[in-house]
Design a protein around this motif. Structure first.
Motif, mmCIF file in Angstrom:
data_model
loop_
_atom_site.group_PDB
_atom_site.id
_atom_site.type_symbol
_atom_site.label_atom_id
_atom_site.label_comp_id
_atom_site.label_asym_id
_atom_site.label_seq_id
_atom_site.Cartn_x
_atom_site.Cartn_y
_atom_site.Cartn_z
ATOM 1 N N GLY A 85 0.850 -1.174 0.000
ATOM 2 C CA GLY A 85 0.000 0.000 0.000
ATOM 3 C C GLY A 85 0.887 1.224 0.000
ATOM 4 N N TYR A 86 0.873 1.975 -1.122
ATOM 5 C CA TYR A 86 1.890 3.005 -1.312
ATOM 6 C C TYR A 86 1.319 4.386 -1.616
ATOM 7 C CZ TYR A 86 4.181 -1.400 -1.337
ATOM 8 O OH TYR A 86 4.569 -2.653 -0.966
ATOM 9 N N ALA A 87 0.003 4.513 -1.634
ATOM 10 C CA ALA A 87 -0.637 5.829 -1.654
ATOM 11 C C ALA A 87 -0.703 6.264 -0.193
ATOM 12 C CB ALA A 87 -2.028 5.748 -2.278
ATOM 13 N N VAL A 88 0.401 6.830 0.314
ATOM 14 C CA VAL A 88 0.583 6.937 1.754
ATOM 15 C C VAL A 88 -0.486 7.790 2.443
ATOM 16 C CG1 VAL A 88 3.027 6.403 1.800
ATOM 17 C CG2 VAL A 88 2.310 8.763 1.423
ATOM 18 N N GLU A 89 -1.007 8.794 1.775
ATOM 19 C CA GLU A 89 -1.996 9.644 2.433
ATOM 20 C C GLU A 89 -3.339 8.936 2.592
ATOM 21 O OE1 GLU A 89 -2.202 13.476 0.656
ATOM 22 O OE2 GLU A 89 -0.100 13.946 1.070
ATOM 23 N N ALA A 90 -3.545 7.853 1.845
ATOM 24 C CA ALA A 90 -4.795 7.090 1.944
ATOM 25 C C ALA A 90 -4.595 5.730 2.609
ATOM 26 C CB ALA A 90 -5.401 6.890 0.554
ATOM 27 N N ILE A 91 -3.349 5.348 2.869
ATOM 28 C CA ILE A 91 -3.105 3.990 3.370
ATOM 29 C C ILE A 91 -3.764 3.758 4.721
ATOM 30 C CG2 ILE A 91 -0.875 4.574 4.452
ATOM 31 C CD1 ILE A 91 0.115 1.803 3.665
ATOM 32 N N GLY A 92 -3.789 4.769 5.570
ATOM 33 C CA GLY A 92 -4.431 4.605 6.876
ATOM 34 C C GLY A 92 -5.922 4.411 6.752
ATOM 35 N N ILE A 93 -6.562 5.237 5.948
ATOM 36 C CA ILE A 93 -8.011 5.138 5.748
ATOM 37 C C ILE A 93 -8.376 3.762 5.205
ATOM 38 C CG2 ILE A 93 -9.952 6.022 4.379
ATOM 39 C CD1 ILE A 93 -8.511 8.782 4.500
ATOM 40 N N ASN A 94 -7.674 3.319 4.175
ATOM 41 C CA ASN A 94 -8.030 2.067 3.516
ATOM 42 C C ASN A 94 -7.754 0.850 4.405
ATOM 43 O OD1 ASN A 94 -8.811 3.513 1.249
ATOM 44 N ND2 ASN A 94 -6.786 3.382 0.311
ATOM 45 N N THR A 95 -6.637 0.881 5.116
ATOM 46 C CA THR A 95 -6.321 -0.227 6.022
ATOM 47 C C THR A 95 -7.352 -0.332 7.143
ATOM 48 O OG1 THR A 95 -3.948 -0.010 5.559
ATOM 49 C CG2 THR A 95 -4.572 -1.165 7.586
ATOM 50 N N VAL A 96 -7.638 0.780 7.784
ATOM 51 C CA VAL A 96 -8.569 0.756 8.915
ATOM 52 C C VAL A 96 -9.995 0.498 8.431
ATOM 53 C CG1 VAL A 96 -9.382 2.013 10.942
ATOM 54 C CG2 VAL A 96 -7.006 2.232 10.217
ATOM 55 N N ASN A 97 -10.321 0.881 7.215
ATOM 56 C CA ASN A 97 -11.638 0.532 6.665
ATOM 57 C C ASN A 97 -11.829 -0.980 6.615
ATOM 58 O OD1 ASN A 97 -12.424 3.169 6.344
ATOM 59 N ND2 ASN A 97 -12.468 3.144 4.109
ATOM 60 N N VAL A 98 -10.785 -1.709 6.227
ATOM 61 C CA VAL A 98 -10.887 -3.170 6.204
ATOM 62 C C VAL A 98 -11.139 -3.696 7.618
ATOM 63 C CG1 VAL A 98 -9.696 -5.329 5.721
ATOM 64 C CG2 VAL A 98 -9.406 -3.392 4.185
ATOM 65 N N LEU A 99 -10.355 -3.237 8.563
ATOM 66 C CA LEU A 99 -10.470 -3.720 9.937
ATOM 67 C C LEU A 99 -11.815 -3.346 10.538
ATOM 68 C CD1 LEU A 99 -6.905 -2.752 11.228
ATOM 69 C CD2 LEU A 99 -7.643 -4.931 10.225
ATOM 70 N N GLU A 100 -12.261 -2.120 10.313
ATOM 71 C CA GLU A 100 -13.536 -1.676 10.845
ATOM 72 C C GLU A 100 -14.702 -2.403 10.188
ATOM 73 O OE1 GLU A 100 -14.386 2.597 12.490
ATOM 74 O OE2 GLU A 100 -14.873 2.559 10.346
ATOM 75 N N GLY A 101 -14.583 -2.635 8.858
ATOM 76 C CA GLY A 101 -15.611 -3.410 8.167
ATOM 77 C C GLY A 101 -15.719 -4.806 8.727
ATOM 78 N N PHE A 102 -14.577 -5.399 9.053
ATOM 79 C CA PHE A 102 -14.561 -6.731 9.665
ATOM 80 C C PHE A 102 -15.218 -6.719 11.034
ATOM 81 C CE2 PHE A 102 -12.512 -9.795 12.470
ATOM 82 C CZ PHE A 102 -12.550 -10.972 11.740
ATOM 83 N N LEU A 103 -14.849 -5.753 11.865
ATOM 84 C CA LEU A 103 -15.350 -5.706 13.234
ATOM 85 C C LEU A 103 -16.832 -5.386 13.306
ATOM 86 C CD1 LEU A 103 -12.387 -3.840 14.973
ATOM 87 C CD2 LEU A 103 -13.008 -6.249 15.246
ATOM 88 N N ASN A 104 -17.329 -4.600 12.361
ATOM 89 C CA ASN A 104 -18.730 -4.139 12.408
ATOM 90 C C ASN A 104 -19.678 -5.059 11.671
ATOM 91 O OD1 ASN A 104 -17.895 -1.957 13.901
ATOM 92 N ND2 ASN A 104 -17.852 -0.536 12.178
#
Length: 342
Positions: free
Chosen positions: A322-341
């Motif tokens: 994941g190398y679009a660094v300004e979006a990497i946090g949003i996209n990574t945490v979206n996966v985790l949050e989608g999983f948890l919710n």
């Protein structure tokens, strides 16, 4: 969800990468982790813990001992030879050439490396060990009963073969974690690799085994790194035949195409009936990633996070690319949050 993380990732920060015939700041850089941590904290998901000391037993089951010795001593051999820059291979065992291991460090580097963008620095070995320890500690949390955990690994791992490094990867964190699950009583483990680039290292490690099902969704290798592996007809060998599944997709693929591949992989994983799931979580499938060509949106990451939750399996997320660094946090945490919710 527990997040395992080590500050030692900062020890690995090459100052240059060969890209398009130029030396550029590496795409795989420490700031990637900072953006992920920032987003985890913003959403109040930063339940951080440091890794325990690395247990070498599962590492040695997935990596060649001489390869590990090379990684440990490469920097000292390099500097002892009088070299002052970072370690970059100058020659490879290409088609028609032998595979005898050279004695001199410059030759050894070409023997053990499969791609030139991956430099070794003074702190690389320590950072790679810490990254493996992060994955292993998170795996042990899941083995002990946690529903899920996130291993915030850097450097990444899925391009590291049994006896080769490259693609920014030195030790295969996902493979080490999968072996850890097996060593702690699991009979079968599935690895779902959602990174844009094919998990050639993970495929290599488990290609002849039937206790790990490997599914990789990636850019077709005719057009994307690692180029020489990741084709659909690579299905495993010997008792591992049928336990390696590749889903190569063309440039411009959006979630409608990518999601169909995920659905097929999901069906295969369910049929396999694993005891645990390892997700090689690369978010370079994002539409604005600088070295990839898929077109997933940030919302798509939430969608497939929820889809992964439907397995209802003990699940370990291991950070990859994941190398679009300004979006990497949003996209990574979206996966985790989608999983948890879900």
């Amino acid at each position: 969800m527990k997040v395992v993380y080590s500050e030692d990732h900062r020890l690995h920060f090459p100052q240059g990468e060969l890209y398009g015939g130029e030396f550029v700041t590496p795409f795989e850089r420490p700031s990637r982790v900072e953006y992920i941590l920032r987003e985890l904290k913003r959403r109040k998901m930063a339940d951080l813990m440091a890794p325990a000391k690395l247990d070498w037993k599962p590492v040695r089951k997935v990596h060649d001992r001489e390869f590990l010795d090379f990684l440990e001593t490469a920097w000292s051999e390099w500097t002892a030879a009088g070299y002052r820059g970072e370690i970059i291979p100058t020659g490879f065992a290409a088609r028609g050439m032998g595979r005898k291991k050279p004695r001199f460090i410059d030759g050894k580097v070409g023997y053990y490396c499969h791609s030139m963008e991956t430099c070794i620095t003074a702190g690389t070995w320590e950072a790679a060990q810490a990254s493996a320890a992060v994955a292993q500690t998170a795996q042990k949390l899941v083995s002990a009963g946690a529903r899920s955990a996130f291993a915030l690994c850097r450097p990444p791992g899925h391009h590291a073969h049994h006896d080769m490094y490259g693609g920014y990867c030195f030790l295969n964190n996902a493979a080490i974690a999968a072996q850890g699950f097996l060593d702690r009583g699991a009979k079968r483990v599935a690895i779902l690799d959602v990174d844009f680039h094919h998990g050639n290292g993970t495929q290599d490690i488990f290609y002849g085994r039937d206790d790990v099902l490997f599914c990789s969704l990636h850019g077709q290798p005719q057009d994307a790194y690692p180029y020489f592996l990741g084709y659909k007809d690579e299905k495993g060998s010997g008792k591992g035949e049928g336990f390696n599944l590749n889903y190569p997709m063309p440039p411009g693929s959006k979630y409608d195409v990518w999601g169909k591949a995920l659905a097929d992989a999901t069906a295969k994983i369910r049929r396999f009936k694993p005891d645990a799931l390892v997700v090689s979580l690369g978010v370079d499938t994002f539409k604005d990633d600088p070295i990839s060509f898929f077109k997933l949106t940030s919302d798509d990451f939430s969608t497939y996070g929820a889809a992964i939750a439907k397995f209802k399996l003990p699940t370990l997320f291991v950070m990859e690319g994941g190398y679009a660094v300004e979006a990497i946090g949003i996209n990574t945490v979206n996966v985790l949050e989608g999983f948890l919710n879900a």
